[in-house]
Design a protein around this motif. Structure first.
Motif, PDB file in Angstrom:
ATOM      1  N   PHE A 223      -8.386   8.885  78.159  1.00 25.45           N
ATOM      2  CA  PHE A 223      -9.650   8.654  77.574  1.00 25.45           C
ATOM      3  C   PHE A 223      -9.813   6.983  77.301  1.00 25.45           C
ATOM      4  O   PHE A 223      -8.605   6.945  77.900  1.00 25.45           O
ATOM      5  N   CYS A 534     -19.565   9.065  78.954  1.00 29.27           N
ATOM      6  CA  CYS A 534     -17.705   9.154  78.536  1.00 29.27           C
ATOM      7  C   CYS A 534     -17.435   8.071  78.129  1.00 29.27           C
ATOM      8  O   CYS A 534     -17.609   6.304  78.393  1.00 29.27           O
ATOM      9  N   ASN A 574      -9.598   9.036  66.987  1.00 27.77           N
ATOM     10  CA  ASN A 574      -9.900   9.608  68.358  1.00 27.77           C
ATOM     11  C   ASN A 574     -10.529  10.570  67.741  1.00 27.77           C
ATOM     12  O   ASN A 574     -11.229  10.965  66.684  1.00 27.77           O
ATOM     13  N   ASN A 575     -11.842  11.285  68.569  1.00 23.86           N
ATOM     14  CA  ASN A 575     -12.655  13.070  68.273  1.00 23.86           C
ATOM     15  C   ASN A 575     -11.775  13.936  67.150  1.00 23.86           C
ATOM     16  O   ASN A 575     -11.087  14.035  67.649  1.00 23.86           O
ATOM     17  N   VAL A 578     -11.587  18.621  67.241  1.00 23.39           N
ATOM     18  CA  VAL A 578     -10.463  18.797  68.831  1.00 23.39           C
ATOM     19  C   VAL A 578     -10.210  20.914  67.844  1.00 23.39           C
ATOM     20  O   VAL A 578     -10.199  21.466  67.352  1.00 23.39           O
ATOM     21  N   TYR A 598      -7.343  19.176  80.588  1.00 20.91           N
ATOM     22  CA  TYR A 598      -6.302  18.060  79.801  1.00 20.91           C
ATOM     23  C   TYR A 598      -4.906  17.943  79.625  1.00 20.91           C
ATOM     24  O   TYR A 598      -3.848  17.299  79.513  1.00 20.91           O
ATOM     25  N   THR A 625      -4.025  14.143  70.040  1.00 21.43           N
ATOM     26  CA  THR A 625      -5.055  13.001  70.802  1.00 21.43           C
ATOM     27  C   THR A 625      -5.287  13.412  72.747  1.00 21.43           C
ATOM     28  O   THR A 625      -6.397  12.327  73.068  1.00 21.43           O
ATOM     29  N   CYS A 627      -6.662  16.732  73.346  1.00 21.94           N
ATOM     30  CA  CYS A 627      -7.543  17.505  73.172  1.00 21.94           C
ATOM     31  C   CYS A 627      -8.518  16.819  73.325  1.00 21.94           C
ATOM     32  O   CYS A 627      -9.194  15.633  71.993  1.00 21.94           O
ATOM     33  N   GLN A 628      -9.307  16.999  74.114  1.00 21.80           N
ATOM     34  CA  GLN A 628     -11.184  16.344  74.409  1.00 21.80           C
ATOM     35  C   GLN A 628     -12.041  16.919  73.344  1.00 21.80           C
ATOM     36  O   GLN A 628     -13.567  17.153  73.316  1.00 21.80           O
ATOM     37  N   CYS A 630     -13.532  20.292  74.122  1.00 24.79           N
ATOM     38  CA  CYS A 630     -14.816  21.561  74.331  1.00 24.79           C
ATOM     39  C   CYS A 630     -14.729  22.369  73.967  1.00 24.79           C
ATOM     40  O   CYS A 630     -15.963  23.389  74.097  1.00 24.79           O
TER      41      CYS A 630
ATOM     42  N   HIS B  85     -18.781  17.580  81.671  1.00 26.36           N
ATOM     43  CA  HIS B  85     -18.120  15.995  81.079  1.00 26.36           C
ATOM     44  C   HIS B  85     -16.414  16.565  80.926  1.00 26.36           C
ATOM     45  O   HIS B  85     -15.439  15.608  80.635  1.00 26.36           O
ATOM     46  N   TYR B  86     -16.345  17.468  80.387  1.00 28.33           N
ATOM     47  CA  TYR B  86     -14.736  18.253  80.188  1.00 28.33           C
ATOM     48  C   TYR B  86     -14.235  18.882  81.978  1.00 28.33           C
ATOM     49  O   TYR B  86     -13.691  20.196  82.111  1.00 28.33           O
TER      50      TYR B  86
END
Lengths: 661, 154
Positions: A223, A534, A574-575, A578, A598, A625, A627-628, A630, B85-86
């Motif tokens: 990321f 992204c 970070n986002n 999560v 991820y 860190t 985890c995005q 989703c 996207h994921y």
């Protein structure tokens, strides 16, 4: 006790024209939890933002709802405003009453009711919002540029100039891209190589830029700030360190019949080759498919003649694993295949060529040494017909519905180059429209018509018949209605540009999106033209849409600045939205770990007391860190132990309930 | 079976205003809806959008809850398969909701009331088209009675 403040934006008249703001205000006042509400013409303006800040303090608000445009537009603006007023930015919610309401509905009553409903949902969600604190993550201060055309070169130079390391990955054996193939550039007619090659040399000499030519990016994970990339360095069969670029091997290679990609197939090249004499790096590549040594095992001439013993037949592809903070995609474009344009005889007649082939034919370093001759009989062409919009602005399946943007200008340029070489020749240009928006473009095209006497004909060509050494072009002048027959010696087609065939794969690899023509999509067509959705991945050049050189270079520098913005930070936030595991409920099945794309979920043993003894129990744990956010794991979880911060089950259900009132 | 439904029908079909809840993923479909907005493409106001990070965030519970609370149709929209996207999220969406579709059919909810579709950020047209299409079909079907919580007043 939650004290929600609701701010309703008129967006000038964008919202207030279709949504009755007063009615929404009255409804909002009666919503549970709402302590204060206010409407204003432009909530995103400085006055509007100050209004939000001031009322947060004045009325002691602890949840904010802004009913305005899309959160994709101004969520971050209002989050900053909330933060400035001392509120956690994630306590704010946006109700999208512009893009999703006022702009798509005409009926004022219905739109008003919908605006109320959307605001109610946002209030219901905001009440359940928690303070979220983003984590921090380090930044790998190095950039990757994919594609070594003018866009990639410019981006790499700019990033290197700012003091950061850049790796430039190019698929072909040399950087330079399409611009290296061009002869002259519009509207100044300066020679393309003269302005490009110094940049190519700068890129190769820079201590901050590493060139990986004949290489491809194979895998991308991670990321923003921490991309992990695998680069395949294809076997060159020549040692880059030892080779001096003397060129003896090229001259001695017994195979001379491979078609030169750089010359658009108009001339041949040996099996060991550099695409063009000014190639950077000036190290040849063995084309293993045509090389005799690789096909039959016999030959080995290049190895024998090489004075530095640089030829290495046993070289293997190498995979390099590297880390980057930012990625810039500059993969460029191609011309469309003309297989389905049978009426122009491109596939059948050698004297029907594309614009790019014309560039090579007039180029002093090209296959004819700059002599513009017919490929079929090497004679000078007297009459040349240029056909614009071959496949551009064509809604049928064989063409592209968009305008390729560069063709009007390069056709004018080609006609002028022709007239420069052979003043007694005739040039005819068939066009739908002549589009010359750009600095100095209109003047350039007028020069072609007025000073050079190029005949512009508004109309399309129906069919070309090859007759006795000539090409009979049948077209219509749509202004006079006259049917034209021109016996041309040569026809130049302005074939439409298209995205690279591998663009979809690149998009998938990078998880960025493309439009329906496979051009990469920018984050916002006007306000975020070089960013993608992204974070940390940027775009420049014709991979994002048809573009000329000035625009490409401008975009490349813009993308470089965006990348430098990431690289110059020592830490990124970070986002915080999560996943989170409630370890007391987790059964430790780790179904979530299997579905996580991820690999952010791992097992953890928690110790707890059972029957007086300390026992270990397996549970899932989320690495925040990685985890995005989703939220896929939340649905996978059998006991319902995982929830997504910022989009929790309770919050979404509250929204559903609020909408269904 | 349908006797109960027709006798408890409160609203006339003429004045029936369906309620449709659409779960849209942030990266594609929500952006597609934004594009429909910026392109001023019309679709009925009966559709209310809830933003989720990814279509795979949508739990079947959310869909059931919407029907329970009086929604006449539910839409789940995400990125095209392969374009998530994921990376893989929408593959899970596709599988999960093909199962839920079976359940809904078993419960007696007509197929047209629940739609899973893929709408990219560049498909504002498709967004408007899908919304209009679902609404039209739901409108023909009339109000949904199945699964509805009678205590809940819409």
């Amino acid at each position: 006790m939650q004290r929600v403040g609701v701010f309703i934006c008129w967006c000038g008249t964008n919202i207030s024209n279709t949504v009755n703001i007063d009615e929404v205000m009255t409804a909002v006042e009666n919503m549970p939890g709402v302590a204060y509400s206010k409407d204003y013409q432009y909530m995103c303006s400085e006055i509007g933002q100050n209004l939000v800040k001031d009322t947060i303090k004045e009325h002691n608000l602890n949840r904010i709802v802004v009913a305005s445009c899309s959160p994709r537009m101004h969520e971050s603006t209002f989050r900053k405003a909330a933060e400035a007023a001392g509120l956690n930015p994630y306590l704010l919610e946006i109700a999208n009453i512009r893009e999703h309401c006022s702009w798509v509905h005409k009926d004022k009553e219905a739109a008003t009711q919908k605006a109320i409903s959307l605001t109610r949902a946002a209030v219901a969600k905001a009440i359940l919002n928690d303070e979220l604190i983003p984590g921090e993550v380090g930044v790998e201060r190095r950039a990757l540029v994919i594609g070594g055309g003018i866009a990639g070169i410019q981006t790499a130079l700019d990033i290197a100039d700012a003091g950061y390391e850049v790796d430039l990955v190019e698929k072909t054996p040399s950087i330079g891209g399409k611009m290296a193939q061009l002869d002259k550039t519009f509207p100044t007619l300066d020679c393309s190589a003269c302005i490009l090659t110094p940049k190519m040399v700068d890129a190769s000499m820079s201590s901050k830029i590493n060139l990986y030519t004949y290489s491809e990016v194979e895998e991308v994970s991670g990321f923003v700030g921490n991309f992990e990339v695998a680069i395949r360095q294809k076997a060159r069969s020549v040692d880059m360190e030892k080779c001096t670029g003397c060129g003896i091997c090229l001259a001695k290679c017994p195979i001379k019949t491979a078609l030169s990609e750089f010359e658009e197939g108009l001339s041949n090249r040996p099996a060991i080759y550099t695409p063009f004499p000014q190639a950077v790096p000036n190290v040849p590549v063995i084309d293993r498919e045509t090389c005799m040594k690789f096909r039959t095992g016999r030959c080995g001439v290049c190895e024998k003649v090489c004075p530095t013993k640089a030829v290495d037949y046993d070289q293997k592809d190498q995979i390099l694993n590297k880390k980057y903070g930012a990625i810039i995609v500059t993969t460029g474009y191609d011309l469309i295949d003309l297989d389905y344009f049978g009426e122009y005889q491109y596939m059948d007649h050698p004297d029907v060529i594309t614009g790019l082939e014309f560039e090579r034919l007039v180029n002093a370093a090209g296959p004819t040494g700059g002599k513009l001759i017919r490929p079929s009989d090497k004679k000078k062409p007297k009459k040349v017909v240029f056909i614009q919009c071959v496949g551009s602005r064509d809604k049928s399946d064989r063409g592209k519905s968009y305008c390729s943007k560069i063709c009007c200008m390069y056709t004018a340029k080609h006609a002028m180059l022709l007239k420069d070489k052979y003043p007694d020749s005739e040039a005819y240009v068939f066009y739908i429209d002549v589009r010359t928006a750009g600095k100095g473009f209109e003047e350039f095209q007028r020069r072609a018509v007025e000073n050079y006497g190029v005949n512009y004909i508004k109309g399309m060509v129906g069919k070309i018949f090859p007759t006795n050494n000539k090409l009979q072009v049948n077209g219509v002048d749509s202004l006079s209605g006259e049917i034209l027959q021109i016996d041309a010696d040569m026809v130049v087609l302005a074939a439409a540009t298209k995205a690279k065939p591998e663009a979809d794969d690149v998009a998938r690899m990078l998880s960025i999106s493309t439009d329906s023509d496979s051009f990469f999509s920018e984050a916002h067509p006007k306000l975020r033209p070089v960013e993608t959705h992204c974070a940390g991945i940027y775009l420049a050049g014709a991979c994002q849409g048809p573009k000329d050189i000035p625009e490409t270079v401008a975009q490349a520098s813009a993308a470089a600045v965006k990348a430098i913005g990431v690289l110059s930070k020592s830490k990124l936030v970070n986002n915080p939205c999560v996943s989170e595991v409630d370890k007391s409920i987790c059964s430790g099945c780790l179904a979530c770990a299997d579905m996580c794309p991820y690999e952010a979920i791992s097992e953890k043993i928690v110790e707890e007391k059972a029957n007086g003894k300390i026992v270990g129990r397996r549970v899932a744990e989320v690495n925040e860190t990685l985890c995005q956010g989703c939220g896929g794991c939340t649905v996978t979880c059998r006991p319902g132990a995982i929830d997504l911060k910022g989009f929790s089950n309770k919050q979404i259900l509250a929204e559903v309930d609020a909408i269904c009132r | 079976m349908s006797v109960v439904a027709s006798s408890t029908s409160v609203k006339n079909v003429e004045e029936f205003e369906p309620l449709i809840v659409a779960f849209c993923c942030n990266w594609c479909s929500y952006a597609g809806a934004d594009l429909a907005g910026t392109s001023r493409l019309n679709y009925p106001a009966n559709i209310k959008i809830i933003r989720v990070p990814c279509s795979c965030r949508v739990n079947s519970n959310f869909v059931l809850r919407a029907f329970q609370r009086g929604a006449d149709g539910v839409i789940v929209a995400g990125c095209h398969p392969g374009d998530c996207h994921y990376m893989t999220g929408n593959y899970y969406t596709r599988r999960r909701f093909s199962l839920l579709k079976n359940l809904l059919e078993y419960v007696g909810i007509e197929e047209a009331r629940f739609k899973v579709d893929w709408i990219s950020a560049s498909e504002g047209n498709k967004f408007a088209y899908v919304m209009n299409d679902v609404l039209e079909k739901v409108h023909k079907l009339g109000p949904n009675r199945k699964l509805r919580d009678s205590r809940w007043k819409r």
